[in-house]
Design a protein around this motif. Structure first.
Motif, PDB file in Angstrom:
ATOM      1  N   LEU A 174      29.856  12.234 -22.379  1.00 25.33           N
ATOM      2  CA  LEU A 174      29.921  12.917 -23.669  1.00 25.33           C
ATOM      3  C   LEU A 174      31.187  13.762 -23.728  1.00 25.33           C
ATOM      4  CD1 LEU A 174      26.256  14.166 -24.204  1.00 25.33           C
ATOM      5  CD2 LEU A 174      27.394  12.310 -25.396  1.00 25.33           C
ATOM      6  N   GLN A 229      25.190  11.226 -30.417  1.00 21.33           N
ATOM      7  CA  GLN A 229      25.360  12.619 -30.010  1.00 21.33           C
ATOM      8  C   GLN A 229      26.782  13.096 -30.276  1.00 21.33           C
ATOM      9  OE1 GLN A 229      23.056  14.855 -28.200  1.00 21.33           O
ATOM     10  NE2 GLN A 229      24.631  16.325 -28.766  1.00 21.33           N
ATOM     11  N   ALA A 230      27.762  12.227 -29.970  1.00 19.06           N
ATOM     12  CA  ALA A 230      29.164  12.583 -30.182  1.00 19.06           C
ATOM     13  C   ALA A 230      29.460  12.781 -31.662  1.00 19.06           C
ATOM     14  CB  ALA A 230      30.062  11.511 -29.589  1.00 19.06           C
ATOM     15  N   THR A 232      27.316  13.681 -33.938  1.00 22.25           N
ATOM     16  CA  THR A 232      26.618  14.895 -34.370  1.00 22.25           C
ATOM     17  C   THR A 232      27.390  16.143 -33.991  1.00 22.25           C
ATOM     18  OG1 THR A 232      24.485  13.774 -34.119  1.00 22.25           O
ATOM     19  CG2 THR A 232      24.446  16.170 -34.224  1.00 22.25           C
ATOM     20  N   SER A 233      28.052  16.084 -32.837  1.00 25.02           N
ATOM     21  CA  SER A 233      28.763  17.260 -32.324  1.00 25.02           C
ATOM     22  C   SER A 233      30.072  17.499 -33.052  1.00 25.02           C
ATOM     23  CB  SER A 233      29.039  17.094 -30.822  1.00 25.02           C
ATOM     24  OG  SER A 233      27.828  16.931 -30.122  1.00 25.02           O
ATOM     25  N   ASN A 234      30.615  16.438 -33.686  1.00 26.53           N
ATOM     26  CA  ASN A 234      31.900  16.579 -34.374  1.00 26.53           C
ATOM     27  C   ASN A 234      31.768  17.277 -35.723  1.00 26.53           C
ATOM     28  OD1 ASN A 234      33.186  15.271 -32.278  1.00 26.53           O
ATOM     29  ND2 ASN A 234      33.037  13.235 -33.235  1.00 26.53           N
TER      30      ASN A 234
END
Length: 234
Positions: A174, A229-230, A232-234
């Motif tokens: 991640l 997940q990546a 969502t984190s951006n």
């Protein structure tokens, strides 16, 4: 919060239940219990792994919908972001309760505080107080789920008895940083292939090999979760 009460044709004669894809009530649950009857379908989207109950020692198959505890990547928004719907998502607002521990008779209950109760939903009873087709279908689904869960428990126990379940550490990348996930169990493919012919044929004759291979193949979906997940984190 929930308020589970027995369903009654007089008390709930005007109750209606809607169906929609808002499953945000699961947004803090990253592991969703599944039954063996849905392994093949769920494996096309989610990693299917096993977790162990520390108190009973019983194993339970679950679909991973997040990489970190408390975050279901698919249920943060009101619209469920997958064409594959877990069976456990479809029981609410109903449930079954045994009359007592010695009896096999059950009562259909409803969560009267559920947001699925709506003035424009599906009626549960007709003018004569009889169950509508909608309620009959939902009741049968609940009964089927009890049977599916019992079968799943028995099959998972068989895997454990044959010592096929091993603890596995999963590592995903991640943002160029590795994330290690512990506490998960998988079928050991090496042990599976080393089973005596008699035991391997037992699994095959019981129709369990497709379940095992669906589970093993599903692990590759961990990359889908990492990608989600990546994003969502951006």
């Amino acid at each position: 919060m929930t308020n589970i009460i027995p369903l009654h044709n007089e008390v709930h004669k005007d109750i209606k239940v809607s169906t929609h894809n808002d499953f945000s009530r699961f947004k803090a649950q990253h592991l969703i219990p599944v039954v063996v009857q849905e392994f093949s379908a769920m494996a096309t989207e989610f990693p299917i792994v096993f977790v162990k109950n520390g108190d009973t020692g019983q194993f339970l198959p679950v679909a991973m919908m997040g990489l970190t505890e408390g975050v279901n990547l698919y249920c943060q928004q009101k619209d469920f972001d997958s064409a594959v719907l877990p069976m456990n998502f479809q029981t609410a607002p109903f449930s079954l309760t045994k009359h007592n521990q010695e009896s096999d008779e059950v009562t259909i209950c409803i969560d009267s505080d559920s947001n699925l109760i709506s003035a424009e939903g599906n009626a549960l009873f007709d003018d004569k107080g009889e169950q509508t087709d909608f309620l009959k279908q939902r009741s049968q689904f609940l009964i089927d789920m009890v049977s599916f869960s019992q079968q799943t428990m028995a099959i998972t126990q068989l895997f454990n008895q044959k010592e096929l379940l091993i603890t596995q550490q999963l590592t995903v990348k991640l943002a160029d940083k590795p994330l290690t996930i512990n506490g998960l169990y998988m079928i050991d493919e090496k042990k599976l292939n080393e089973l005596p012919n008699e035991e391997f044929n037992e699994l095959r004759n019981k129709g369990l090999l497709p379940l095992i291979y669906a589970h093993l193949t599903s692990i590759h979906q961990i990359n889908r979760l990492a990608h989600k997940q990546a994003k969502t984190s951006n």
